[in-house]
Design an enzyme around this catalytic site. Structure first.
Site, PDB file in Angstrom:
ATOM      1  N   ALA A 107       7.869  -2.673  11.914  1.00 56.25           N
ATOM      2  CA  ALA A 107       9.119  -3.032  12.578  1.00 56.25           C
ATOM      3  C   ALA A 107       9.191  -2.463  13.992  1.00 56.25           C
ATOM      4  CB  ALA A 107      10.293  -2.522  11.745  1.00 56.25           C
TER       5      ALA A 107
ATOM      6  N   ARG B 206       0.527  -9.333   4.110  1.00 57.73           N
ATOM      7  CA  ARG B 206       1.456 -10.319   4.676  1.00 57.73           C
ATOM      8  C   ARG B 206       0.712 -11.167   5.700  1.00 57.73           C
ATOM      9  NH1 ARG B 206       6.613  -9.427   3.509  1.00 57.73           N
ATOM     10  NH2 ARG B 206       7.394 -10.457   5.392  1.00 57.73           N
TER      11      ARG B 206
ATOM     12  N   GLY C 119      -1.893  -0.884  -1.196  1.00 59.31           N
ATOM     13  CA  GLY C 119      -1.641  -0.677   0.229  1.00 59.31           C
ATOM     14  C   GLY C 119      -0.274  -0.030   0.392  1.00 59.31           C
ATOM     15  N   VAL C 120       0.252  -0.090   1.617  1.00 61.19           N
ATOM     16  CA  VAL C 120       1.506   0.591   1.917  1.00 61.19           C
ATOM     17  C   VAL C 120       2.631   0.096   1.003  1.00 61.19           C
ATOM     18  CG1 VAL C 120       3.228   0.959   3.722  1.00 61.19           C
ATOM     19  CG2 VAL C 120       0.794   0.843   4.325  1.00 61.19           C
ATOM     20  N   ILE C 121       2.822  -1.220   0.934  1.00 63.75           N
ATOM     21  CA  ILE C 121       3.967  -1.760   0.199  1.00 63.75           C
ATOM     22  C   ILE C 121       3.780  -1.574  -1.312  1.00 63.75           C
ATOM     23  CG2 ILE C 121       5.304  -3.879  -0.250  1.00 63.75           C
ATOM     24  CD1 ILE C 121       4.724  -4.725   2.630  1.00 63.75           C
TER      25      ILE C 121
ATOM     26  N   HIS D   6      11.915  28.762  12.827  1.00 67.73           N
ATOM     27  CA  HIS D   6      11.413  29.265  11.539  1.00 67.73           C
ATOM     28  C   HIS D   6      12.571  29.462  10.568  1.00 67.73           C
ATOM     29  CE1 HIS D   6       9.063  31.516   8.640  1.00 67.73           C
ATOM     30  NE2 HIS D   6      10.055  32.391   8.593  1.00 67.73           N
TER      31      HIS D   6
HETATM   32  P1  FAD Z   1      10.700 -10.495  10.527  1.00 68.26           P
HETATM   33  O1  FAD Z   1      11.413  -9.263  10.227  1.00 68.26           O
HETATM   34  O2  FAD Z   1       9.902 -11.148   9.449  1.00 68.26           O
HETATM   35  O3  FAD Z   1      11.776 -11.501  11.108  1.00 68.26           O
HETATM   36  C1  FAD Z   1      11.434 -12.798  11.488  1.00 68.26           C
HETATM   37  C2  FAD Z   1      12.684 -13.647  11.392  1.00 68.26           C
HETATM   38  O4  FAD Z   1      12.438 -14.915  11.983  1.00 68.26           O
HETATM   39  C3  FAD Z   1      13.112 -13.934   9.960  1.00 68.26           C
HETATM   40  O5  FAD Z   1      14.443 -13.547   9.792  1.00 68.26           O
HETATM   41  C4  FAD Z   1      12.926 -15.439   9.802  1.00 68.26           C
HETATM   42  O6  FAD Z   1      13.927 -16.028   8.971  1.00 68.26           O
HETATM   43  C5  FAD Z   1      13.113 -15.909  11.229  1.00 68.26           C
HETATM   44  N1  FAD Z   1      12.479 -17.193  11.504  1.00 68.26           N
HETATM   45  C6  FAD Z   1      11.191 -17.558  11.277  1.00 68.26           C
HETATM   46  N2  FAD Z   1      10.966 -18.830  11.704  1.00 68.26           N
HETATM   47  C7  FAD Z   1      12.161 -19.265  12.211  1.00 68.26           C
HETATM   48  C8  FAD Z   1      12.572 -20.480  12.789  1.00 68.26           C
HETATM   49  N3  FAD Z   1      11.708 -21.497  12.965  1.00 68.26           N
HETATM   50  N4  FAD Z   1      13.864 -20.601  13.180  1.00 68.26           N
HETATM   51  C9  FAD Z   1      14.743 -19.556  13.022  1.00 68.26           C
HETATM   52  N5  FAD Z   1      14.403 -18.392  12.473  1.00 68.26           N
HETATM   53  C10 FAD Z   1      13.121 -18.235  12.082  1.00 68.26           C
HETATM   54  N6  FAD Z   1       7.786  -1.775   8.569  1.00 68.26           N
HETATM   55  C11 FAD Z   1       8.014  -0.547   9.071  1.00 68.26           C
HETATM   56  O7  FAD Z   1       7.843  -0.330  10.270  1.00 68.26           O
HETATM   57  N7  FAD Z   1       8.466   0.470   8.269  1.00 68.26           N
HETATM   58  C12 FAD Z   1       8.683   0.287   6.947  1.00 68.26           C
HETATM   59  O8  FAD Z   1       9.084   1.220   6.249  1.00 68.26           O
HETATM   60  C13 FAD Z   1       8.442  -0.990   6.402  1.00 68.26           C
HETATM   61  N8  FAD Z   1       8.665  -1.216   5.091  1.00 68.26           N
HETATM   62  C14 FAD Z   1       8.487  -2.467   4.593  1.00 68.26           C
HETATM   63  C15 FAD Z   1       8.726  -2.676   3.247  1.00 68.26           C
HETATM   64  C16 FAD Z   1       8.551  -3.933   2.687  1.00 68.26           C
HETATM   65  C17 FAD Z   1       8.841  -4.149   1.223  1.00 68.26           C
HETATM   66  C18 FAD Z   1       8.145  -5.011   3.530  1.00 68.26           C
HETATM   67  C19 FAD Z   1       7.984  -6.389   2.960  1.00 68.26           C
HETATM   68  C20 FAD Z   1       7.895  -4.811   4.874  1.00 68.26           C
HETATM   69  C21 FAD Z   1       8.057  -3.537   5.422  1.00 68.26           C
HETATM   70  N9  FAD Z   1       7.796  -3.273   6.766  1.00 68.26           N
HETATM   71  C22 FAD Z   1       7.994  -2.021   7.269  1.00 68.26           C
HETATM   72  C23 FAD Z   1       7.330  -4.334   7.687  1.00 68.26           C
HETATM   73  C24 FAD Z   1       8.497  -4.856   8.534  1.00 68.26           C
HETATM   74  O9  FAD Z   1       9.492  -5.353   7.676  1.00 68.26           O
HETATM   75  C25 FAD Z   1       8.004  -5.949   9.476  1.00 68.26           C
HETATM   76  O10 FAD Z   1       6.936  -5.436  10.255  1.00 68.26           O
HETATM   77  C26 FAD Z   1       9.115  -6.400  10.401  1.00 68.26           C
HETATM   78  O11 FAD Z   1      10.196  -6.931   9.684  1.00 68.26           O
HETATM   79  C27 FAD Z   1       8.583  -7.471  11.359  1.00 68.26           C
HETATM   80  O12 FAD Z   1       9.592  -7.828  12.240  1.00 68.26           O
HETATM   81  P2  FAD Z   1       9.620  -9.264  12.935  1.00 68.26           P
HETATM   82  O13 FAD Z   1      10.882  -9.306  13.719  1.00 68.26           O
HETATM   83  O14 FAD Z   1       8.359  -9.518  13.625  1.00 68.26           O
HETATM   84  O15 FAD Z   1       9.681 -10.310  11.740  1.00 68.26           O
HETATM   85  P1  AMP Z   2      -1.724  -4.012   2.560  1.00 60.94           P
HETATM   86  O1  AMP Z   2      -2.397  -5.019   3.455  1.00 60.94           O
HETATM   87  O2  AMP Z   2      -1.671  -2.601   3.125  1.00 60.94           O
HETATM   88  O3  AMP Z   2      -0.369  -4.473   2.097  1.00 60.94           O
HETATM   89  O4  AMP Z   2      -2.637  -3.925   1.265  1.00 60.94           O
HETATM   90  C1  AMP Z   2      -2.938  -5.018   0.408  1.00 60.94           C
HETATM   91  C2  AMP Z   2      -4.049  -4.582  -0.540  1.00 60.94           C
HETATM   92  O5  AMP Z   2      -4.225  -5.562  -1.567  1.00 60.94           O
HETATM   93  C3  AMP Z   2      -5.400  -4.415   0.142  1.00 60.94           C
HETATM   94  O6  AMP Z   2      -5.824  -3.086   0.007  1.00 60.94           O
HETATM   95  C4  AMP Z   2      -6.320  -5.379  -0.616  1.00 60.94           C
HETATM   96  O7  AMP Z   2      -7.608  -4.850  -0.810  1.00 60.94           O
HETATM   97  C5  AMP Z   2      -5.602  -5.569  -1.951  1.00 60.94           C
HETATM   98  N1  AMP Z   2      -5.961  -6.827  -2.653  1.00 60.94           N
HETATM   99  C6  AMP Z   2      -6.050  -8.080  -2.134  1.00 60.94           C
HETATM  100  N2  AMP Z   2      -6.410  -9.005  -3.097  1.00 60.94           N
HETATM  101  C7  AMP Z   2      -6.565  -8.316  -4.265  1.00 60.94           C
HETATM  102  C8  AMP Z   2      -6.933  -8.673  -5.625  1.00 60.94           C
HETATM  103  N3  AMP Z   2      -7.207  -9.935  -6.004  1.00 60.94           N
HETATM  104  N4  AMP Z   2      -6.984  -7.684  -6.565  1.00 60.94           N
HETATM  105  C9  AMP Z   2      -6.699  -6.396  -6.216  1.00 60.94           C
HETATM  106  N5  AMP Z   2      -6.357  -6.018  -4.956  1.00 60.94           N
HETATM  107  C10 AMP Z   2      -6.287  -6.931  -3.980  1.00 60.94           C
END
Ligand code: FAD
Ligand code: AMP
Length: 479
Positions: free
Chosen positions: A328, A280, A190-192, A452
């Site tokens: 995000a 996630r 997937g994306v990540i 361009h």
């Molecule tokens: P979060 O960023 O998860 O923040 C939630 C916060 O709430 C956390 O800091 C947590 O500690 C806090 N919290 C939870 N429960 C409590 C509590 N009870 N009390 C106090 N604090 C609490 N998205 C993009 O748009 N572009 C990207 O390029 C992108 N790249 C990514 C790469 C990776 C490796 C990963 C893992 C994710 C990526 N994402 C990307 C997804 C993006 O990070 C999330 O969609 C975004 O962070 C979600 O924001 P949020 O504020 O909903 O939650």
């Molecule tokens: P994303 O939700 O974009 O981060 O993608 C996660 C990917 O993991 C999805 O495409 C799923 O099909 C894949 N996936 C989930 N479980 C398994 C597994 N047991 N073996 C291989 N791929 C998996």
């Protein structure tokens, strides 16, 4: 810290901190509670995005791409270089510095906007009370007129590949490896998975992505997904589709992985590291007191309507903890919308126009509906495409893999979607997102003057191609 606030936000990721700042800008008293701590134990804002998501992954993607380009991409320009080496600790330090700069920036923004940033855990009690337990263990009950839940998400774990933090890591661990693994397995293309696989692949790992689905990137427009798959195959990326991981075993410094392929036959691979990137899940552990009464769906996401209102009046939820793509910017826009609605404005989000990007090389980006979605809706449509191979700018940069695909309604010509794989796809798709937000037709884009030579001329030509007028390619006949 006050006893009562107009707004309490729980979680300071991009959804929560943006909501807190916007609410404060609108004149409300605001507290934002955040429980994240650095490895050194210091409270830190920014959530997944800043600490272990968007930002650190992009820092590593940029470093690794520079290394890869320097090693493999200079000769064609007539440049030779020797002794090129990668210093992983230095690369990680750069990443950490960017993260600290940005998380520190949120603290500053809270200060200047008058948001009380409280480090500790927040729990919604019955009514609009929030229990705050500081990192030092001191508990207080704070009252609020409005509560915004922005608790985010966590990586999904699968029993067949339990994360041990040493040989099997999740996305967080994959951002912190201390050396380049020779053989790297990634579960989930997937994306990540694609982004993290790219980082370590560029640095020299032999990467194998094991993906359970038979189709590559099924959420994308299928034409663009196919083109992307072709480009990645040409680059030598080993993506095994229909490969479902059924077991892992740790033996000394190796991970032995068993998986089944589409024909159900069993296979195995040995890796030095395995990254689990299978998606996630919304995170609400410890967020809601018994009896708080907030409804969750079967995935554990907080149920909200289009305005991000939960079933309890004046309690809202935004970001990854609710339905919709885990992005995000989607969460940030929800945060702004909620803050503005609390202030009495009539803000809303156009969920039809949320760009989505995969930061591989080339990038893959999309906005609006895919051709499959438009077809399924029975809407008449036309498609215009343009290859980067016909872009002077892309050729000059030796970066001409990929294409732009624009979909417009056949009757009204209104743009319905744009899907791109190619250089700077993320920024190019944003141009179309703006056009779509203004209700643009493909003709409007076609009549716009583009500089361009730019990569954005490919978007211009794709728009012209919708009605058979592209200049720098052979057009399809348009009825
Ligand atoms: P979060 O960023 O998860 O923040 C939630 C916060 O709430 C956390 O800091 C947590 O500690 C806090 N919290 C939870 N429960 C409590 C509590 N009870 N009390 C106090 N604090 C609490 N998205 C993009 O748009 N572009 C990207 O390029 C992108 N790249 C990514 C790469 C990776 C490796 C990963 C893992 C994710 C990526 N994402 C990307 C997804 C993006 O990070 C999330 O969609 C975004 O962070 C979600 O924001 P949020 O504020 O909903 O939650
Ligand atoms: P994303 O939700 O974009 O981060 O993608 C996660 C990917 O993991 C999805 O495409 C799923 O099909 C894949 N996936 C989930 N479980 C398994 C597994 N047991 N073996 C291989 N791929 C998996």
């Amino acid at each position: 810290m006050l006893e009562k606030y107009d707004v309490i936000v729980i979680g300071s990721g991009p959804a929560g901190y943006v909501a807190a700042i916007r609410a404060a800008q609108l004149g409300m008293s605001v507290a934002c509670i955040e429980k994240w701590r650095t490895p050194e134990g210091k409270g830190v804002n920014g959530g997944t995005c800043l600490n272990v998501g968007c930002i650190p992954s992009k820092a590593l993607l940029d470093s690794s791409q520079r290394y890869y380009e320097t090693k493999k991409g200079l000769a064609i320009h007539g440049i030779s270089a020797s002794g090129i080496a990668i210093d992983i600790p230095a690369m990680m330090q750069r990443k950490t510095k960017i993260v600290s700069q940005l998380t520190g920036g949120i603290e500053q923004l809270f200060k200047v906007n008058g948001v009380d940033g409280l480090f500790g855990t927040g729990k919604l009690l019955v009514g609009h009370n929030v229990e705050f337990t500081s990192h030092e263990g001191i508990t207080a009950v704070l009252k609020a007129d409005h509560v915004i839940l922005a608790a985010g998400s966590l990586p999904i774990e699968i029993p067949v590949a339990p994360v041990d933090g040493r040989l099997i890591v999740d996305s967080t661990g994959a951002l912190d490896l201390d050396s380049v693994p020779k053989r790297l397995g990634v579960i989930g293309a997937g994306v990540i998975g694609l982004e993290l696989g790219s980082v370590w692949g560029r640095l020299g790992s032999k990467v194998v992505l094991l993906e359970a689905m038979n189709e590559f990137l099924p959420i994308m427009d299928s034409g663009i997904a196919k083109e992307t798959h072709k480009i990645f195959k040409k680059q030598g990326l080993d993506v095994r589709l229909g490969a479902r991981v059924i077991g892992t075993e740790l033996r000394a410094d190796e991970v032995h992985v068993r998986y089944t392929s589409a024909d159900q036959s069993e296979h195995s691979e040995i890796f030095d590291k395995l990254i689990v990137c299978v998606g996630r899940k919304p995170f609400t552990d410890g967020l809601l007191a018994d009896g708080a009464g907030i409804e969750l769906d079967s995935r554990g996401a907080i149920i909200v309507n289009a305005q991000c209102e939960t079933n309890i009046p004046r309690v809202y939820a935004v970001g990854d903890v609710v339905r919709g793509p885990m992005l995000a910017h989607k969460g940030s826009e929800e945060g702004v919308m909620v803050a503005e609605r609390i202030a009495g404005h009539s803000a809303q989000i156009n969920y039809e126009i949320v760009p989505n990007v995969i930061y591989t090389h080339p990038e893959v980006a999309s906005v609006g509906r895919t051709e499959e979605q438009v077809k399924e809706a029975g809407e008449p449509y036309r498609v215009g495409t343009f290859p980067f191979a016909a872009s002077g700018r892309a050729l000059a940069a030796n970066d001409s893999d990929g294409m732009v695909k624009l979909i417009a309604n056949a009757d009204t010509d209104r743009i319905l979607g744009c899907h791109i794989v190619g250089p700077s796809a993320a920024d190019l798709v944003q141009q179309v997102a703006i056009a779509m937000e203004f209700g643009s037709s493909s003709e409007d884009l076609g009549m716009t003057v583009f500089g361009h030579p730019t990569l954005s001329e490919t978007v211009h030509e794709a728009a012209l191609a919708v009605n058979g007028h592209a200049i720098h390619k052979v057009n399809r006949k348009v009825r």
